[in-house]
Scaffold this active site. Structure first.
Site, PDB file in Angstrom:
ATOM      1  N   ASP A   1     -15.063   2.470   6.853  1.00 18.95           N
ATOM      2  CA  ASP A   1     -13.979   3.381   6.416  1.00 18.95           C
ATOM      3  C   ASP A   1     -14.367   4.537   5.540  1.00 18.95           C
ATOM      4  O   ASP A   1     -13.989   5.506   5.567  1.00 18.95           O
ATOM      5  CB  ASP A   1     -12.639   2.518   6.036  1.00 18.95           C
ATOM      6  CG  ASP A   1     -11.600   3.415   5.698  1.00 18.95           C
ATOM      7  OD1 ASP A   1     -11.173   4.266   6.141  1.00 18.95           O
ATOM      8  OD2 ASP A   1     -11.360   3.619   4.241  1.00 18.95           O
TER       9      ASP A   1
ATOM     10  N   HIS B   1       0.891  -1.320  -0.035  1.00 19.76           N
ATOM     11  CA  HIS B   1       0.103   0.082  -0.112  1.00 19.76           C
ATOM     12  C   HIS B   1       0.824   1.244  -0.047  1.00 19.76           C
ATOM     13  O   HIS B   1       1.963   1.288   0.809  1.00 19.76           O
ATOM     14  CB  HIS B   1      -0.944  -0.046   1.257  1.00 19.76           C
ATOM     15  CG  HIS B   1      -1.627   1.384   1.095  1.00 19.76           C
ATOM     16  ND1 HIS B   1      -2.846   1.456   0.630  1.00 19.76           N
ATOM     17  CD2 HIS B   1      -1.457   2.499   1.820  1.00 19.76           C
ATOM     18  CE1 HIS B   1      -3.587   2.747   0.885  1.00 19.76           C
ATOM     19  NE2 HIS B   1      -2.475   3.193   1.811  1.00 19.76           N
TER      20      HIS B   1
ATOM     21  N   ARG C   1     -14.544  12.694   7.866  1.00 21.32           N
ATOM     22  CA  ARG C   1     -13.251  13.255   8.044  1.00 21.32           C
ATOM     23  C   ARG C   1     -12.996  14.412   7.023  1.00 21.32           C
ATOM     24  O   ARG C   1     -12.414  15.375   7.531  1.00 21.32           O
ATOM     25  CB  ARG C   1     -12.238  12.336   8.011  1.00 21.32           C
ATOM     26  CG  ARG C   1     -12.417  11.521   9.262  1.00 21.32           C
ATOM     27  CD  ARG C   1     -11.308  10.226   9.275  1.00 21.32           C
ATOM     28  NE  ARG C   1      -9.922  10.615   8.919  1.00 21.32           N
ATOM     29  CZ  ARG C   1      -9.168   9.945   8.452  1.00 21.32           C
ATOM     30  NH1 ARG C   1      -9.546   8.676   7.871  1.00 21.32           N
ATOM     31  NH2 ARG C   1      -7.940  10.276   8.360  1.00 21.32           N
TER      32      ARG C   1
ATOM     33  N   SER D   1      -7.626   3.755   9.092  1.00 14.73           N
ATOM     34  CA  SER D   1      -8.263   3.640   7.669  1.00 14.73           C
ATOM     35  C   SER D   1      -7.425   2.721   6.905  1.00 14.73           C
ATOM     36  O   SER D   1      -8.161   2.116   5.927  1.00 14.73           O
ATOM     37  CB  SER D   1      -8.140   5.244   7.149  1.00 14.73           C
ATOM     38  OG  SER D   1      -8.760   5.221   5.923  1.00 14.73           O
TER      39      SER D   1
ATOM     40  N   LYS E   1      -8.475  -1.562   5.736  1.00 15.49           N
ATOM     41  CA  LYS E   1      -8.899  -2.231   4.226  1.00 15.49           C
ATOM     42  C   LYS E   1      -7.566  -3.294   3.885  1.00 15.49           C
ATOM     43  O   LYS E   1      -8.074  -4.321   3.185  1.00 15.49           O
ATOM     44  CB  LYS E   1      -8.738  -1.049   3.075  1.00 15.49           C
ATOM     45  CG  LYS E   1      -9.669   0.016   3.278  1.00 15.49           C
ATOM     46  CD  LYS E   1      -9.596   0.948   2.218  1.00 15.49           C
ATOM     47  CE  LYS E   1      -8.606   2.037   2.226  1.00 15.49           C
ATOM     48  NZ  LYS E   1      -8.730   3.049   3.035  1.00 15.49           N
TER      49      LYS E   1
END
Length: 440
Positions: A161, A82, A168, A183, A187
């Site tokens: 999320d 990621h 947010r 967050s 995932k």
């Protein structure tokens, strides 16, 4: 249990229990907790922070708010990566095939771009015919057969999320490390891989602007993953200049293919080698030297590029554009942005470069916006390069000439040319594992 009491407890600096966090998050997803109360809790967390234990629990609750993907039907170790995002960040298209060519399974879900950061799924869809939405059966079959598939995120992954991030975004609570960490990791945990490498970008074009906060975000994410039994490491990489020279979807795909064929830009190639090396280490393929050698070998022998072509072909993509990027559809117009004085490029604000590419049509300002895959920027001079008056700094590409003026104004707004060169940042700042932080 009342949401009011949970908000008050966090407001006063208390530590929330699993039951309290589950009540708040699951209640919000179910529509029983209103926006204004969840907003108040998010602001209390933003101001008061969370303990590592609270952050790990929040992540777990968020991960379980939607589908938990079980990848056990795929043989072998499954690795994931990621990136916290950046400009010209096309590393997934390079490192996923490299790691797959080294025998590690890649069953990856990626996102789309929003704002000045690009998304892997948009880049993949720049290759005509490519399907990024597969059934679970198709996804598993492809990974078992060829070792790699990259698809769009399911709408049912970490449902909390999506709802919490949207809140947010409009309540000035995005920049909170425990909320960012939960967050991202909710995932990743829901997506089911065994080994997760995190690319935490830092600098002008990234969310984290300084090394200490980037390391703290990485530390919290590694701790969350380790708590949940995953092998996790993070690299802190530079985003004070875009990776490579191309920004824009088909332009970035072409540059990624050049790296896989051993002829890409040095900076992009090096960052990809470091990321791939660390994914292979996490997957148990050996020490750093062994894994780097493996990564270099699959580029040199062509098997990484072949693996990439296999993936696109399996997902319906026209492989001919990967083999010959000249086959990509070209933008109708191009425009040269030239230097107005002699000197070194002393500053070249990455966020402004990214925003200039969005203005040309290469990205989205709103989620509903359509992307022009051919639009974008090719940089001929980057941070630290010497340029003479009238020389081209970059080329803009768009289907509408009227877009060039605003893009030029945006790009020049972050461009400083001086008589002395700047101090160039390193490509990799640090590596964070469960054992600690190694600074380079």
């Amino acid at each position: 249990m009342r949401m009011y009491d949970i908000i008050a407890k966090k407001r006063d600096g208390g530590t929330l229990t699993r039951e309290e966090l589950a009540f708040a998050v699951n209640g919000y997803v179910a529509g029983e907790v209103p926006d204004y109360q969840m907003s108040a809790l998010l602001m209390a967390i933003y101001l008061r922070g969370m303990t590592d234990e609270e952050t790990a629990v929040l992540t777990d609750v968020m991960a379980h708010s939607g589908d938990m993907v079980d990848l056990s039907a795929i043989e072998g170790i499954k690795a994931d990566k990621h990136s916290t995002g950046g400009v010209g960040d096309k590393t997934t298209l390079v490192i996923a095939p490299i790691v797959a060519a080294c025998g590690v399974k890649i069953a990856k879900m990626s996102g789309r771009g929003l704002g000045h950061t690009g998304g892997t799924i948009d880049k993949m869809e720049a290759v005509p015919g490519t399907r990024t939405s597969l059934t679970q059966e198709e996804f598993f079959k492809q990974v078992n057969e060829i070792g790699i598939s990259v698809i769009g995120q399911s709408g049912q992954i970490a449902v909390a999320d999506k709802k919490m991030y949207a809140l947010r975004d409009v309540t000035a609570t995005v920049g909170c490390i425990p909320l960012i960490a939960s967050s991202i990791m909710s995932k990743k945990l829901a997506a089911g891989s065994d080994a997760i490498l995190l690319d935490v970008t830092m600098g002008d074009g990234a969310f984290m602007k300084d090394l200490d906060s980037a390391i703290e975000l990485a530390r919290q994410m590694v701790a969350i993953g380790t708590t949940h039994g995953r092998k996790v490491a993070a690299l802190i990489t530079d985003m004070d200049k875009p990776l490579g020279r191309n920004i824009g979807n088909s332009l970035e795909v072409a540059e990624s293919m050049a790296v896989l064929q051993g002829k890409g830009p040095a900076d992009l190639t090096e960052v990809c080698l470091q990321l791939a090396t660390n994914m292979l280490i996490l997957a148990g393929k050996g020490d750093a030297a062994t894994c780097r050698k493996m990564a270099q070998q699959v580029i040199a022998d062509g098997s990484a590029f072949k693996k990439c072509c296999q993936m696109f072909a399996a997902q319906g993509g026209e492989v001919s554009v990967l083999e010959d990027p000249e086959r990509f559809r070209k933008a109708k117009y191009s425009y040269e942005l030239t230097a107005q004085s002699d000197g070194y490029i002393y500053k070249n604000d990455v966020e402004k470069i990214g925003n200039a590419s969005v203005l040309l049509g290469a990205g989205r300002i709103k989620k509903e916006d359509t992307i022009d895959f051919a639009a974008g920027i090719t940089m001929h001079r980057k941070l630290g390069d010497f340029v003479k008056t009238g020389e081209s700094i970059c080329t803009f590409y768009a289907d509408d000439e009227a877009l060039f003026a605003a893009a030029e104004e945006m790009y020049r707004g972050g461009l400083v040319i001086k008589s002395e060169p700047p101090k160039l940042p390193p490509l990799i700042y640090a590596r964070v594992t469960a054992d600690g932080v190694e600074r380079f």
